[in-house]
Scaffold this active site. Structure first.
Site, mmCIF file in Angstrom:
data_model
loop_
_atom_site.group_PDB
_atom_site.id
_atom_site.type_symbol
_atom_site.label_atom_id
_atom_site.label_comp_id
_atom_site.label_asym_id
_atom_site.label_seq_id
_atom_site.Cartn_x
_atom_site.Cartn_y
_atom_site.Cartn_z
ATOM 1 N N SER A 26 -5.894 26.110 -48.978
ATOM 2 C CA SER A 26 -6.639 27.036 -48.648
ATOM 3 C C SER A 26 -7.123 27.737 -49.769
ATOM 4 O O SER A 26 -6.446 28.063 -50.689
ATOM 5 C CB SER A 26 -5.954 28.039 -47.783
ATOM 6 O OG SER A 26 -6.646 29.103 -47.483
ATOM 7 N N THR A 67 -5.807 30.231 -39.691
ATOM 8 C CA THR A 67 -6.416 29.075 -39.848
ATOM 9 C C THR A 67 -5.789 27.957 -38.871
ATOM 10 O O THR A 67 -5.061 28.002 -38.286
ATOM 11 C CB THR A 67 -6.686 28.741 -41.333
ATOM 12 O OG1 THR A 67 -7.839 27.914 -41.358
ATOM 13 C CG2 THR A 67 -5.833 28.285 -42.130
ATOM 14 N N LYS A 77 -5.751 29.159 -34.445
ATOM 15 C CA LYS A 77 -6.737 29.967 -34.010
ATOM 16 C C LYS A 77 -6.759 30.251 -32.391
ATOM 17 O O LYS A 77 -6.982 31.559 -32.270
ATOM 18 C CB LYS A 77 -8.143 29.450 -34.539
ATOM 19 C CG LYS A 77 -8.451 29.642 -36.001
ATOM 20 C CD LYS A 77 -9.797 29.288 -36.292
ATOM 21 C CE LYS A 77 -10.108 29.482 -37.820
ATOM 22 N NZ LYS A 77 -11.628 29.227 -38.156
ATOM 23 N N ASN A 85 -9.429 34.425 -35.935
ATOM 24 C CA ASN A 85 -9.139 33.847 -37.430
ATOM 25 C C ASN A 85 -8.773 35.200 -38.327
ATOM 26 O O ASN A 85 -8.326 35.040 -39.517
ATOM 27 C CB ASN A 85 -10.255 33.409 -38.371
ATOM 28 C CG ASN A 85 -11.589 34.264 -38.518
ATOM 29 O OD1 ASN A 85 -11.478 35.406 -38.125
ATOM 30 N ND2 ASN A 85 -12.392 33.832 -39.314
ATOM 31 N N ASP A 90 -16.143 34.575 -38.414
ATOM 32 C CA ASP A 90 -16.723 33.271 -38.787
ATOM 33 C C ASP A 90 -18.107 33.300 -38.518
ATOM 34 O O ASP A 90 -19.029 32.704 -39.227
ATOM 35 C CB ASP A 90 -16.195 31.911 -38.084
ATOM 36 C CG ASP A 90 -15.041 31.426 -38.616
ATOM 37 O OD1 ASP A 90 -14.741 31.718 -39.793
ATOM 38 O OD2 ASP A 90 -14.269 30.830 -37.819
ATOM 39 N N ALA A 97 -15.816 25.180 -34.751
ATOM 40 C CA ALA A 97 -16.847 25.853 -35.777
ATOM 41 C C ALA A 97 -18.281 25.991 -35.079
ATOM 42 O O ALA A 97 -18.892 26.971 -35.207
ATOM 43 C CB ALA A 97 -16.866 24.920 -37.072
ATOM 44 N N TYR A 117 -17.704 22.230 -47.025
ATOM 45 C CA TYR A 117 -18.063 22.855 -48.439
ATOM 46 C C TYR A 117 -17.271 21.976 -49.427
ATOM 47 O O TYR A 117 -17.429 22.414 -50.696
ATOM 48 C CB TYR A 117 -17.810 24.383 -48.480
ATOM 49 C CG TYR A 117 -16.594 25.065 -48.422
ATOM 50 C CD1 TYR A 117 -16.145 25.238 -47.004
ATOM 51 C CD2 TYR A 117 -15.570 24.782 -49.250
ATOM 52 C CE1 TYR A 117 -15.050 25.356 -46.880
ATOM 53 C CE2 TYR A 117 -14.127 25.215 -49.109
ATOM 54 C CZ TYR A 117 -13.905 25.484 -47.699
ATOM 55 O OH TYR A 117 -12.548 26.136 -47.359
ATOM 56 N N GLY A 130 -21.928 25.397 -47.444
ATOM 57 C CA GLY A 130 -21.213 26.186 -46.565
ATOM 58 C C GLY A 130 -20.182 26.973 -47.459
ATOM 59 O O GLY A 130 -19.183 27.832 -46.446
#
Ligand code: ATR
Length: 287
Positions: A17, A64, A68, A89, A104, A133, A223, A244
Site C-alpha cells: 500500500s 482496503t 471494504k 474505505n 473513492d 471500483a 496506476y 489513476g
C-alpha cells in the site's frame, strides 16, 4: 503537548500500500503529531480488529482489499457515498460511534477535475468493468451529471446488476458492443484489472481507444504501471489521458482531514515522491 493521533490502513496483504507514504508526507509537511500505520488483518480477524479500534487508541483509518464490504457491515452509520457504493474505505468516530465513508468517487472526480476540467461536458461515458471500483466511478459520474453511462463487462450479468442499482441513465452491455458504444462517447474509464502490472498479458487492451471520437478523454484507475497499455494507445491516437495515481492521492484527502483536523493538499511534490517510489519498487523487482 498535543496528543498523538493514531490512524491506520488495514488490508490483506498490506505491504504494497502507498497510503502510509501519502499520509506520512502530509503529517510531516503540516507538523502534525500523528501516525498512520499499515496493519495486516486477515479476513477472519477483521470483526475483532474493528471492535478494538477505540480501545487501541485509533481515531480512524482506511480499509482496503478485501475488507471494504465487511467494513460496510461493521459500522454503526455510513455516509451517502458508502451507501450507494456498498463499500466502506474510510472509518472515523463521531460521538463515540464508528462511521464508515467511501472516498473513492470523490477521488476519481477530483483527479479529473485537476487534469481535464471540462470532463463533465464531453457526452456519454463508457465504463469498462463491473466490480467494486466500477461502482465508485459510476457514482461519481452520476453525481457529476452524466446522463448516459454505459457499463461494459465480460460478465454482462454483473453490469446489469450495477445498471439496476444506479437506475436511470445507466445501461449494461457485453464486450461485443464496445465498438458501437465508443463511437460517440466522450469519456472512457477502465476499472478492470486488464493492463495492471503482473495481471495477464501486459499488452492486452480492455478496449480500442481508436474507436473513440477525437475529443474523448481516456482514464484508467489502474496506476501500476502509471501509463497502462490503454493510456499509451489513447495517447498515440492524440486523445487526452489521465492516469489513476491522482485518484489514489485525492481519495486520501477526506480521511486525513477527519482524523488529523486539516485538509491536506495534493501537490506535485507528493505525486513525484510516489512515482519515484513506484519506479524503485519496479526496478528492485526486476533485479
Ligand atoms: P474491483 O473491486 O477492483 O473492481 P473486481 O470486483 O474483481 O475488482 O472486478 C474486476 C473487474 O475486472 C470485473 O469487471 C471483471 O470482469 P468480470 O465481472 O467478467 O469478472 C474484470 N476483469 C478481470 N479480468 C478480466 C479479463 N481478463 N478480461 C475482461 N475483464 C476482466
Amino acid at each position: 503537548m498535543a496528543e498523538t493521533r493514531k490512524a491506520f490502513i488495514c488490508g490483506y496483504p498490506i505491504a504494497h500500500s502507498r497510503s502510509p507514504m501519502i499520509h506520512g508526507y502530509w503529517l510531516k509537511k503540516y507538523g502534525i503529531a500523528g501516525t498512520y500505520e499499515p496493519i495486516e488483518v486477515a479476513p477472519a480477524d477483521f470483526a475483532q480488529f474493528v471492535a478494538k479500534l477505540k480501545a487501541n487508541g485509533f481515531v480512524g483509518g482506511n480499509v482496503t482489499i478485501p475488507h471494504k464490504e465487511a467494513a460496510f457491515q461493521a459500522v454503526s452509520r455510513r455516509d451517502e457515498a458508502a451507501e450507494l457504493i456498498g463499500a466502506v474505505n474510510t472509518l472515523w468516530f463521531e460521538d463515540g460511534s464508528l462511521v464508515g465513508g467511501n472516498t473513492d468517487a470523490l477521488g476519481f472526480a477530483a483527479n479529473l477535475d485537476e487534469y481535464v476540467p471540462d470532463w463533465t461536458d464531453v457526452g456519454p461515458a463508457v465504463v469498462l468493468g463491473a466490480g467494486g471500483a466500477s461502482r465508485a466511478v459510476i457514482q461519481a459520474l452520476k453525481e457529476r451529471g452524466f446522463k448516459d453511462i454505459r457499463i461494459v463487462n465480460r460478465t454482462i450479468a454483473r453490469a446489469q446488476e450495477l445498471a439496476d442499482r444506479f437506475g436511470a441513465g445507466v445501461s449494461a452491455h457485453g464486450t461485443s458492443d464496445t465498438g458501437e458504444l465508443l463511437s460517440d462517447a466522450g469519456l472512457l474509464v477502465n476499472t478492470t484489472s486488464l493492463g495492471m502490472a503482473g495481471k495477464g498479458k501486459a499488452d492486452t487492451l480492455p478496449a480500442d481507444p481508436g474507436l473513440l471520437p477525437r475529443h474523448a478523454i481516456v482514464t484508467d484507475i489502474v496506476y501500476v504501471p502509471l501509463e497502462t497499455p490503454l493510456l499509451a494507445a489513447a495517447r498515440k491516437q492524440g486523445l487526452r489521458t489521465v492516469d489513476g495515481l491522482g485518484m489514489l492521492l485525492h481519495q486520501a484527502v477526506p480521511g486525513f482531514e477527519k482524523w488529523f483536523g486539516r485538509r491536506p493538499e495534493v501537490t506535485r511534490e507528493l505525486r513525484d515522491m510516489i512515482v519515484a517510489e513506484m519506479s524503485e519498487t519496479v526496478s528492485a523487482a526486476k533485479k
